[in-house]
Motif scaffolding. Sequence first.
Motif, PDB file in Angstrom:
ATOM      1  N   GLY A  41       5.642   5.626   2.804  1.00 41.61           N
ATOM      2  CA  GLY A  41       5.843   4.191   2.643  1.00 41.61           C
ATOM      3  C   GLY A  41       5.063   3.298   3.589  1.00 41.61           C
ATOM      4  O   GLY A  41       5.396   2.124   3.761  1.00 41.61           O
ATOM      5  N   TYR A  42       3.991   3.828   4.184  1.00 44.68           N
ATOM      6  CA  TYR A  42       3.184   3.021   5.111  1.00 44.68           C
ATOM      7  C   TYR A  42       2.044   2.293   4.415  1.00 44.68           C
ATOM      8  O   TYR A  42       1.547   1.292   4.915  1.00 44.68           O
ATOM      9  CB  TYR A  42       2.601   3.896   6.224  1.00 44.68           C
ATOM     10  CG  TYR A  42       3.646   4.413   7.177  1.00 44.68           C
ATOM     11  CD1 TYR A  42       4.171   3.600   8.179  1.00 44.68           C
ATOM     12  CD2 TYR A  42       4.121   5.713   7.081  1.00 44.68           C
ATOM     13  CE1 TYR A  42       5.135   4.061   9.056  1.00 44.68           C
ATOM     14  CE2 TYR A  42       5.092   6.192   7.954  1.00 44.68           C
ATOM     15  CZ  TYR A  42       5.591   5.361   8.937  1.00 44.68           C
ATOM     16  OH  TYR A  42       6.555   5.820   9.791  1.00 44.68           O
ATOM     17  N   ILE A  43       1.600   2.839   3.287  1.00 43.20           N
ATOM     18  CA  ILE A  43       0.487   2.229   2.550  1.00 43.20           C
ATOM     19  C   ILE A  43       0.758   2.283   1.051  1.00 43.20           C
ATOM     20  O   ILE A  43       1.603   3.049   0.581  1.00 43.20           O
ATOM     21  CB  ILE A  43      -0.866   2.939   2.839  1.00 43.20           C
ATOM     22  CG1 ILE A  43      -0.816   4.408   2.410  1.00 43.20           C
ATOM     23  CG2 ILE A  43      -1.279   2.774   4.280  1.00 43.20           C
ATOM     24  CD1 ILE A  43      -2.161   5.119   2.456  1.00 43.20           C
ATOM     25  N   ILE A  44       0.017   1.464   0.333  1.00 42.54           N
ATOM     26  CA  ILE A  44      -0.007   1.476  -1.128  1.00 42.54           C
ATOM     27  C   ILE A  44      -1.461   1.684  -1.517  1.00 42.54           C
ATOM     28  O   ILE A  44      -2.362   1.076  -0.934  1.00 42.54           O
ATOM     29  CB  ILE A  44       0.494   0.139  -1.704  1.00 42.54           C
ATOM     30  CG1 ILE A  44       1.956  -0.108  -1.309  1.00 42.54           C
ATOM     31  CG2 ILE A  44       0.319   0.096  -3.211  1.00 42.54           C
ATOM     32  CD1 ILE A  44       2.416  -1.531  -1.568  1.00 42.54           C
TER      33      ILE A  44
ATOM     34  N   ASP B 227       4.490  -3.609   4.701  1.00 43.76           N
ATOM     35  CA  ASP B 227       5.026  -4.287   5.895  1.00 43.76           C
ATOM     36  C   ASP B 227       5.306  -3.266   6.988  1.00 43.76           C
ATOM     37  O   ASP B 227       5.005  -3.503   8.165  1.00 43.76           O
ATOM     38  CB  ASP B 227       6.304  -5.056   5.553  1.00 43.76           C
ATOM     39  CG  ASP B 227       6.028  -6.290   4.710  1.00 43.76           C
ATOM     40  OD1 ASP B 227       4.855  -6.734   4.661  1.00 43.76           O
ATOM     41  OD2 ASP B 227       6.972  -6.810   4.096  1.00 43.76           O
ATOM     42  N   LYS B 228       5.868  -2.134   6.595  1.00 47.20           N
ATOM     43  CA  LYS B 228       6.175  -1.047   7.540  1.00 47.20           C
ATOM     44  C   LYS B 228       4.879  -0.535   8.185  1.00 47.20           C
ATOM     45  O   LYS B 228       4.804  -0.358   9.403  1.00 47.20           O
ATOM     46  CB  LYS B 228       6.886   0.066   6.772  1.00 47.20           C
ATOM     47  CG  LYS B 228       7.221   1.303   7.555  1.00 47.20           C
ATOM     48  CD  LYS B 228       7.915   2.312   6.620  1.00 47.20           C
ATOM     49  CE  LYS B 228       8.119   3.653   7.274  1.00 47.20           C
ATOM     50  NZ  LYS B 228       8.764   4.613   6.370  1.00 47.20           N
ATOM     51  N   GLY B 229       3.848  -0.318   7.377  1.00 48.63           N
ATOM     52  CA  GLY B 229       2.568   0.170   7.883  1.00 48.63           C
ATOM     53  C   GLY B 229       1.873  -0.832   8.772  1.00 48.63           C
ATOM     54  O   GLY B 229       1.284  -0.480   9.797  1.00 48.63           O
ATOM     55  N   LEU B 230       1.939  -2.107   8.385  1.00 47.35           N
ATOM     56  CA  LEU B 230       1.317  -3.170   9.177  1.00 47.35           C
ATOM     57  C   LEU B 230       1.977  -3.281  10.544  1.00 47.35           C
ATOM     58  O   LEU B 230       1.292  -3.458  11.561  1.00 47.35           O
ATOM     59  CB  LEU B 230       1.407  -4.503   8.430  1.00 47.35           C
ATOM     60  CG  LEU B 230       0.777  -5.701   9.122  1.00 47.35           C
ATOM     61  CD1 LEU B 230      -0.726  -5.485   9.336  1.00 47.35           C
ATOM     62  CD2 LEU B 230       1.023  -6.967   8.320  1.00 47.35           C
ATOM     63  N   LYS B 231       3.290  -3.145  10.578  1.00 47.17           N
ATOM     64  CA  LYS B 231       4.021  -3.222  11.851  1.00 47.17           C
ATOM     65  C   LYS B 231       3.566  -2.112  12.804  1.00 47.17           C
ATOM     66  O   LYS B 231       3.275  -2.353  13.977  1.00 47.17           O
ATOM     67  CB  LYS B 231       5.524  -3.118  11.586  1.00 47.17           C
ATOM     68  CG  LYS B 231       6.372  -3.296  12.810  1.00 47.17           C
ATOM     69  CD  LYS B 231       7.852  -3.248  12.459  1.00 47.17           C
ATOM     70  CE  LYS B 231       8.685  -3.381  13.726  1.00 47.17           C
ATOM     71  NZ  LYS B 231      10.101  -3.166  13.467  1.00 47.17           N
ATOM     72  N   VAL B 232       3.471  -0.881  12.295  1.00 44.18           N
ATOM     73  CA  VAL B 232       3.032   0.250  13.128  1.00 44.18           C
ATOM     74  C   VAL B 232       1.576   0.066  13.546  1.00 44.18           C
ATOM     75  O   VAL B 232       1.234   0.232  14.720  1.00 44.18           O
ATOM     76  CB  VAL B 232       3.217   1.596  12.381  1.00 44.18           C
ATOM     77  CG1 VAL B 232       2.621   2.752  13.165  1.00 44.18           C
ATOM     78  CG2 VAL B 232       4.697   1.848  12.102  1.00 44.18           C
ATOM     79  N   ALA B 233       0.709  -0.285  12.595  1.00 45.51           N
ATOM     80  CA  ALA B 233      -0.717  -0.445  12.892  1.00 45.51           C
ATOM     81  C   ALA B 233      -0.948  -1.521  13.948  1.00 45.51           C
ATOM     82  O   ALA B 233      -1.752  -1.338  14.867  1.00 45.51           O
ATOM     83  CB  ALA B 233      -1.476  -0.793  11.609  1.00 45.51           C
TER      84      ALA B 233
END
Length: 88
Positions: free
Chosen positions: A50-53, A64-70
């Motif tokens: 669920g980090y990217i599409i 949103d989850k991936g952007l937060k981590v990145a």
Amino acid sequence: MMHESGEMYLETILLLKKQNGNVRSIDIARELGFSKPSVSRGVGILKNDGYIIVDSKGYIELTDKGLKVATTIYDRHDTLSSFFESIG
């Protein structure tokens, strides 16, 4: 807990997105010097978690989850770079 390689992929996607506007697996492979099959596996894992599409044309977007981590990883690296430049 995410592996370091996953963090590196997310940060790379963030940076490539800022530079180029679009990101595909081949761009990540080129940027990191990894083989296409390795990147394909990594992208698949990030997608499943669920980090990217990935759209039908192969373009990668951070969730949103991936952007937060990145963003967290990028900020951490930016802070460390600034610190080492100031003492170097």
